[in-house]
Design a protein around this motif. Structure first.
Motif, short mmCIF file in Angstrom:
data_model
loop_
_atom_site.label_atom_id
_atom_site.label_comp_id
_atom_site.label_asym_id
_atom_site.label_seq_id
_atom_site.Cartn_x
_atom_site.Cartn_y
_atom_site.Cartn_z
N ARG A 1 4.73 103.55 -47.55
CA ARG A 1 4.98 102.74 -48.76
C ARG A 1 3.89 102.93 -49.81
NH1 ARG A 1 2.83 97.55 -49.79
NH2 ARG A 1 3.61 96.85 -51.81
N GLU B 1 9.09 90.47 -50.19
CA GLU B 1 10.36 91.21 -50.22
C GLU B 1 10.79 91.47 -48.78
OE1 GLU B 1 9.59 93.68 -54.35
OE2 GLU B 1 8.94 94.56 -52.47
N ARG C 1 -1.39 94.22 -54.70
CA ARG C 1 -0.10 94.81 -54.31
C ARG C 1 -0.18 95.75 -53.10
NH1 ARG C 1 3.77 94.20 -58.50
NH2 ARG C 1 4.84 96.14 -57.94
N1 GLU Z 1 9.18 97.08 -53.67
C1 GLU Z 1 7.92 97.29 -54.34
C2 GLU Z 1 6.79 97.28 -53.30
O1 GLU Z 1 6.94 97.88 -52.30
C3 GLU Z 1 7.65 96.29 -55.44
C4 GLU Z 1 8.71 96.21 -56.51
C5 GLU Z 1 8.36 95.08 -57.50
O2 GLU Z 1 7.48 95.27 -58.37
O3 GLU Z 1 8.89 93.99 -57.34
O4 GLU Z 1 5.75 96.69 -53.48
#
Ligand code: GLU
Ligand code: MG
Length: 436
Positions: free
Chosen positions: A283, A128, A327
């Motif tokens: 985050r 992202e 993640r």
């Molecule tokens: N933006 C989220 C993160 O910081 C993830 C969102 C998603 O599941 O795509 O990992």
């Protein structure tokens, strides 16, 4: 103006930056043997151009050896120079891998996986990022219009990915302001981290050519969303999928379950490597769909390891689709170091024959510490200093890395933190946004 094409031999480093040296492209064959000179103390260059305490001082010499298999050459069009670089290994001048070469560190983790389990790692990083310049439009999460605003970027990135040997998958307007996500098909072993590095560079390249700036920073503003890196992983055994067992707990094979158990057991100590900046910890907080605890989730986006969905409709077999994603990662890290830490933790779990973890189905942030502890969960470190304490304090984890690595890594990060000392949070966020 006259010009001669050059290629840059480069590597990801402790700062998660891609650094190296350029030479005329016509010398590639020669440079694959003799390399390009490199300086050991460069490993202590932080993302803010300060230099941490170095065990090497002004001494020593190394060579960067470009890898033909990780060579990228992309012609974007007449208006911008041809992009040409090759990911590389750093070696001592006698040919031994250098102890701080992130790619060599990953190779040795993958060798350990293969030795212990016979398995090959298969996977892809999902990224992202946010447009820095975009006025923050509202109402565009996942919209066609949001996609349309960056269609040219998306299409050029996809074309550049294909030219570079990456398999384009999806591109979308993500939830956050000016936020986009790009995914790609899986690859094997070291190429998983190479392709993550290449993808980040291609996005920057195309954005730059379009006069735009992107940032992969973990978080621009704590009031907004984060930019995650989700590392999708599965295993191959002699080229056959080896992660899915329809009768296994959570449909995982025993080895895959032990691997995940290892990641969760050592997560508090490896997060200093997978989420290695000061803002990473803004985050990694609950309710951001990132990761705040060392838990496994079955299709739960708040889990640090999530078992991803499979679809009956796909032309790909269930066994080949089945994967899990890590993640608790972001793009301030070297993809090679991130993957090395995850693989070592996973292999440790296989060696320790850990039981396959239960999957959580509730909001762990609502549980008190004793309930969490009774279920084997810990809150991940809440700051970089805390994460570094967990890393350097875990001799099993530091033992996975070459001698001296943990101490040098900690000193690197201390220098990065010293640069930020006394600065308000918004300035810290904006500095990271500029450098990643
Ligand atoms: N933006 C989220 C993160 O910081 C993830 C969102 C998603 O599941 O795509 O990992
Ligand atoms: Mg996403």
């Amino acid at each position: 103006m006259i010009a001669e094409e050059m290629v840059v031999a480069c590597c990801t480093d402790l700062a998660g930056k891609v650094r190296g040296k350029g030479f005329p492209a016509s010398q590639f064959e020669k440079r694959m043997k003799r390399g390009v000179g490199w300086t050991p103390t460069n490993v202590q260059l932080t993302c803010f151009d300060t230099i941490g305490e170095s065990p090497f001082g002004s001494l020593g010499d190394l060579v960067i050896i470009p890898d033909e298999g990780a060579r990228v050459r992309v012609e974007l069009g007449d208006l911008v120079p041809v992009e040409h670089f090759a990911l590389s290994d750093i070696r001592h001048t006698d040919g031994r891998p250098w102890e701080f070469c992130t790619r060599s560190i990953l190779k040795s983790a993958l060798d350990r996986l293969n030795l212990v389990s016979g398995l090959t790692l298969f996977g892809a990083f999902e990224h992202e990022f946010q447009m820095r310049s975009a006025a923050s439009l509202i109402g565009e999460a996942y919209t066609l219009n949001g996609f349309r605003l960056e269609r040219r970027l998306a299409e050029s990135v996809v074309a550049a990915m294909r030219t570079a040997g990456l398999e384009p998958d999806t591109f979308m307007k993500e939830f956050g302001a000016g936020q986009y996500e790009v995914t790609m098909g899986p690859s094997r072993g070291v190429a998983i981290a190479d392709q993550s590095t290449i993808l980040r560079e291609l996005v920057r390249l195309v954005a730059g050519a379009l006069g735009k700036e992107v940032t992969f920073t973990p978080i621009r503003d704590p009031a907004g969303v984060g930019n995650g890196v989700h590392i999708h992983l599965s295993f191959l055994n002699s080229e056959k999928p080896a992660t899915w067992d329809p009768n296994g707990k959570h449909e995982l094979t025993k080895t895959a379950g032990q691997f995940i158990a290892g990641i969760l057991k050592y997560l508090d100590a490896i997060v200093a490597i997978t989420a290695p900046s000061v803002v990473s910890y803004l985050r990694l907080t609950p309710h951001r769909w990132s990761a705040a605890f060392n838990n496994l989730g079955f299709r739960d986006r708040e889990a640090s390891v999530r078992i991803c969905p499979v679809s009956d409709l796909s032309d790909i077999s269930k066994a080949a689709q089945f994967n899990f994603e890590f993640r608790a990662a972001d793009a301030t890290a070297s993809p090679h170091l991130q993957l090395a830490a995850i693989v070592h933790a996973g292999v440790q779990g296989i060696e320790e024959e850990l039981p396959i973890p239960d999957a959580t189905t509730e909001d762990l942030s609502l549980l008190d510490p004793s309930t969490l502890a009774a279920r084997g969960h810990v809150r991940l470190p809440k700051s970089l200093p805390e994460a570094l304490d967990h890393f350097v304090g875990n001799s099993t984890v530091t033992g996975w890395f070459p001698a001296g690595f943990a101490d040098t890594y900690a000193k690197h990060k201390e220098c990065e933190m010293a640069f930020l000392e006394g600065k308000p949070q918004q300035e810290i966020c904006s500095l990271y946004e500029r450098v990643y």
